[in-house]
Design a protein around this motif. Structure first.
Motif, PDB file in Angstrom:
ATOM      1  N   GLN A  64      53.869  30.976   2.417  1.00 36.41           N
ATOM      2  CA  GLN A  64      53.882  31.249   3.840  1.00 36.41           C
ATOM      3  C   GLN A  64      52.729  30.499   4.501  1.00 36.41           C
ATOM      4  OE1 GLN A  64      53.912  35.377   4.790  1.00 36.41           O
ATOM      5  NE2 GLN A  64      53.817  35.042   6.983  1.00 36.41           N
ATOM      6  N   VAL A  65      53.047  29.828   5.580  1.00 38.41           N
ATOM      7  CA  VAL A  65      52.041  29.029   6.273  1.00 38.41           C
ATOM      8  C   VAL A  65      51.026  29.940   6.955  1.00 38.41           C
ATOM      9  CG1 VAL A  65      51.649  27.392   8.144  1.00 38.41           C
ATOM     10  CG2 VAL A  65      53.614  27.107   6.623  1.00 38.41           C
ATOM     11  N   GLN A  66      49.771  29.617   6.759  1.00 41.02           N
ATOM     12  CA  GLN A  66      48.695  30.323   7.445  1.00 41.02           C
ATOM     13  C   GLN A  66      47.805  29.303   8.144  1.00 41.02           C
ATOM     14  OE1 GLN A  66      46.818  32.811   4.427  1.00 41.02           O
ATOM     15  NE2 GLN A  66      47.937  34.575   5.226  1.00 41.02           N
ATOM     16  N   LEU A  67      47.389  29.659   9.345  1.00 42.51           N
ATOM     17  CA  LEU A  67      46.509  28.809  10.135  1.00 42.51           C
ATOM     18  C   LEU A  67      45.288  29.616  10.535  1.00 42.51           C
ATOM     19  CD1 LEU A  67      49.192  27.250  12.504  1.00 42.51           C
ATOM     20  CD2 LEU A  67      48.287  26.266  10.412  1.00 42.51           C
ATOM     21  N   VAL A  68      44.120  29.036  10.339  1.00 46.07           N
ATOM     22  CA  VAL A  68      42.885  29.726  10.672  1.00 46.07           C
ATOM     23  C   VAL A  68      42.039  28.807  11.545  1.00 46.07           C
ATOM     24  CG1 VAL A  68      40.804  30.821   9.798  1.00 46.07           C
ATOM     25  CG2 VAL A  68      42.954  31.048   8.531  1.00 46.07           C
ATOM     26  N   GLU A  69      41.809  29.249  12.783  1.00 40.99           N
ATOM     27  CA  GLU A  69      40.975  28.470  13.702  1.00 40.99           C
ATOM     28  C   GLU A  69      39.520  28.885  13.569  1.00 40.99           C
ATOM     29  OE1 GLU A  69      44.765  29.486  16.201  1.00 40.99           O
ATOM     30  OE2 GLU A  69      43.438  30.486  14.787  1.00 40.99           O
ATOM     31  N   SER A  70      38.656  27.956  13.891  1.00 45.07           N
ATOM     32  CA  SER A  70      37.224  28.249  13.940  1.00 45.07           C
ATOM     33  C   SER A  70      36.567  27.256  14.889  1.00 45.07           C
ATOM     34  CB  SER A  70      36.599  28.151  12.547  1.00 45.07           C
ATOM     35  OG  SER A  70      36.747  26.844  12.028  1.00 45.07           O
ATOM     36  N   GLY A  71      35.318  27.542  15.230  1.00 43.03           N
ATOM     37  CA  GLY A  71      34.557  26.614  16.043  1.00 43.03           C
ATOM     38  C   GLY A  71      34.368  27.003  17.495  1.00 43.03           C
TER      39      GLY A  71
ATOM     40  N   CYS B 152      41.248  23.811  12.606  1.00 43.04           N
ATOM     41  CA  CYS B 152      42.400  24.630  12.246  1.00 43.04           C
ATOM     42  C   CYS B 152      42.768  24.309  10.805  1.00 43.04           C
ATOM     43  CB  CYS B 152      43.570  24.357  13.177  1.00 43.04           C
ATOM     44  SG  CYS B 152      45.088  25.242  12.729  1.00 43.04           S
ATOM     45  N   ALA B 153      42.448  25.221   9.905  1.00 41.69           N
ATOM     46  CA  ALA B 153      42.747  25.032   8.491  1.00 41.69           C
ATOM     47  C   ALA B 153      44.126  25.590   8.187  1.00 41.69           C
ATOM     48  CB  ALA B 153      41.694  25.719   7.643  1.00 41.69           C
ATOM     49  N   ALA B 154      44.972  24.735   7.631  1.00 40.76           N
ATOM     50  CA  ALA B 154      46.345  25.115   7.325  1.00 40.76           C
ATOM     51  C   ALA B 154      46.539  25.278   5.824  1.00 40.76           C
ATOM     52  CB  ALA B 154      47.309  24.070   7.866  1.00 40.76           C
ATOM     53  N   SER B 155      47.310  26.263   5.437  1.00 40.54           N
ATOM     54  CA  SER B 155      47.598  26.483   4.030  1.00 40.54           C
ATOM     55  C   SER B 155      48.993  27.062   3.876  1.00 40.54           C
ATOM     56  CB  SER B 155      46.565  27.424   3.403  1.00 40.54           C
ATOM     57  OG  SER B 155      46.587  28.695   4.049  1.00 40.54           O
ATOM     58  N   GLY B 156      49.486  27.028   2.636  1.00 42.89           N
ATOM     59  CA  GLY B 156      50.766  27.649   2.343  1.00 42.89           C
ATOM     60  C   GLY B 156      51.973  26.782   2.613  1.00 42.89           C
ATOM     61  N   GLY B 157      51.770  25.498   2.794  1.00 45.45           N
ATOM     62  CA  GLY B 157      52.902  24.629   3.043  1.00 45.45           C
ATOM     63  C   GLY B 157      52.502  23.170   2.973  1.00 45.45           C
ATOM     64  N   THR B 158      53.479  22.327   3.179  1.00 42.16           N
ATOM     65  CA  THR B 158      53.206  20.897   3.296  1.00 42.16           C
ATOM     66  C   THR B 158      53.487  20.482   4.728  1.00 42.16           C
ATOM     67  OG1 THR B 158      55.463  20.390   2.606  1.00 42.16           O
ATOM     68  CG2 THR B 158      53.782  20.435   0.896  1.00 42.16           C
ATOM     69  N   PHE B 159      52.651  19.602   5.255  1.00 40.94           N
ATOM     70  CA  PHE B 159      52.699  19.351   6.683  1.00 40.94           C
ATOM     71  C   PHE B 159      52.935  17.890   7.025  1.00 40.94           C
ATOM     72  CE2 PHE B 159      51.442  23.615   7.154  1.00 40.94           C
ATOM     73  CZ  PHE B 159      50.464  23.875   6.204  1.00 40.94           C
ATOM     74  N   SER B 160      53.339  17.113   6.052  1.00 44.72           N
ATOM     75  CA  SER B 160      53.439  15.673   6.246  1.00 44.72           C
ATOM     76  C   SER B 160      54.441  15.289   7.326  1.00 44.72           C
ATOM     77  CB  SER B 160      53.817  15.001   4.924  1.00 44.72           C
ATOM     78  OG  SER B 160      55.066  15.495   4.465  1.00 44.72           O
ATOM     79  N   ARG B 161      55.435  16.109   7.585  1.00 48.02           N
ATOM     80  CA  ARG B 161      56.448  15.774   8.588  1.00 48.02           C
ATOM     81  C   ARG B 161      56.338  16.618   9.849  1.00 48.02           C
ATOM     82  NH1 ARG B 161      61.854  15.362   4.727  1.00 48.02           N
ATOM     83  NH2 ARG B 161      61.039  13.819   3.288  1.00 48.02           N
ATOM     84  N   GLN B 162      55.270  17.359   9.963  1.00 47.43           N
ATOM     85  CA  GLN B 162      55.182  18.318  11.053  1.00 47.43           C
ATOM     86  C   GLN B 162      54.163  17.923  12.107  1.00 47.43           C
ATOM     87  OE1 GLN B 162      54.536  21.566   8.318  1.00 47.43           O
ATOM     88  NE2 GLN B 162      56.595  22.355   8.669  1.00 47.43           N
ATOM     89  N   VAL B 163      54.110  18.720  13.113  1.00 53.88           N
ATOM     90  CA  VAL B 163      53.204  18.506  14.239  1.00 53.88           C
ATOM     91  C   VAL B 163      52.270  19.698  14.352  1.00 53.88           C
ATOM     92  CG1 VAL B 163      53.092  18.419  16.763  1.00 53.88           C
ATOM     93  CG2 VAL B 163      54.774  17.030  15.527  1.00 53.88           C
TER      94      VAL B 163
ATOM     95  N   ASN C  92      54.538  28.588  13.606  1.00 56.97           N
ATOM     96  CA  ASN C  92      53.430  29.242  12.928  1.00 56.97           C
ATOM     97  C   ASN C  92      52.191  29.131  13.810  1.00 56.97           C
ATOM     98  OD1 ASN C  92      55.033  27.650  10.444  1.00 56.97           O
ATOM     99  ND2 ASN C  92      54.624  29.817  10.116  1.00 56.97           N
ATOM    100  N   TRP C  93      51.494  30.243  13.975  1.00 53.47           N
ATOM    101  CA  TRP C  93      50.355  30.310  14.889  1.00 53.47           C
ATOM    102  C   TRP C  93      49.141  30.907  14.201  1.00 53.47           C
ATOM    103  CZ3 TRP C  93      50.465  28.708  20.048  1.00 53.47           C
ATOM    104  CH2 TRP C  93      51.723  28.320  20.532  1.00 53.47           C
ATOM    105  N   GLY C  94      47.970  30.415  14.580  1.00 58.62           N
ATOM    106  CA  GLY C  94      46.738  31.023  14.140  1.00 58.62           C
ATOM    107  C   GLY C  94      46.372  32.202  15.020  1.00 58.62           C
ATOM    108  N   GLN C  95      45.261  32.817  14.709  1.00 54.85           N
ATOM    109  CA  GLN C  95      44.851  34.025  15.430  1.00 54.85           C
ATOM    110  C   GLN C  95      44.060  33.701  16.695  1.00 54.85           C
ATOM    111  OE1 GLN C  95      43.159  32.699  12.981  1.00 54.85           O
ATOM    112  NE2 GLN C  95      41.054  32.745  13.718  1.00 54.85           N
TER     113      GLN C  95
END
Length: 124
Positions: A1-8, A22-33, A113-116
């Protein structure tokens, strides 16, 4: 499951700079935006910028052109939003999101998929 975590996010004076991550995990993002959106108190969420992961093509809202820069680091699966010349009207919660289609779209409905969110406050 894709997770996004913002910071800064944080508090900065007008004219200052911040760099959001924005740190992304749980997936591959090579074709995404990856997109960045923001929502100020009492206002609707609005598009800020987007970047296509595969070729780093970018798309900006008019009100941030020349001030904000979106980037990504493939090795770290992390996106960035460098914000310069900040204004009090940039005060908002900033969200990153992933859009699966690969199209640089400003509509929030295209992102699944959205971060918090991370809060940015610009003082005058």
């Amino acid at each position: 499951q894709v997770q996004l975590v913002e910071s800064g996010g944080g508090l900065v004076q007008a004219g200052g700079s911040l760099k959001l991550s924005c740190a992304a995990s749980g997936g591959t993002f090579s074709r995404q935006v990856m997109g960045w959106f923001r929502q100020a108190p009492g206002k609707e969420r609005e598009f800020v910028a987007a970047i296509r992961w595969s070729d780093s093509s970018t798309y900006y809202a008019d009100f941030v052109k020349g001030r904000f820069t979106i980037a990504r680091d493939n090795a770290k699966n992390t996106g960035y939003l460098q914000m310069n010349s900040l204004k009090p009207e940039d005060t908002a919660v900033y969200y990153c999101a992933i859009g699966p289609s690969g199209a640089l779209i400003s509509s929030a409905k295209a992102y699944v998929n959205w971060g918090q969110g991370t809060r940015v406050t610009v003082s005058s």
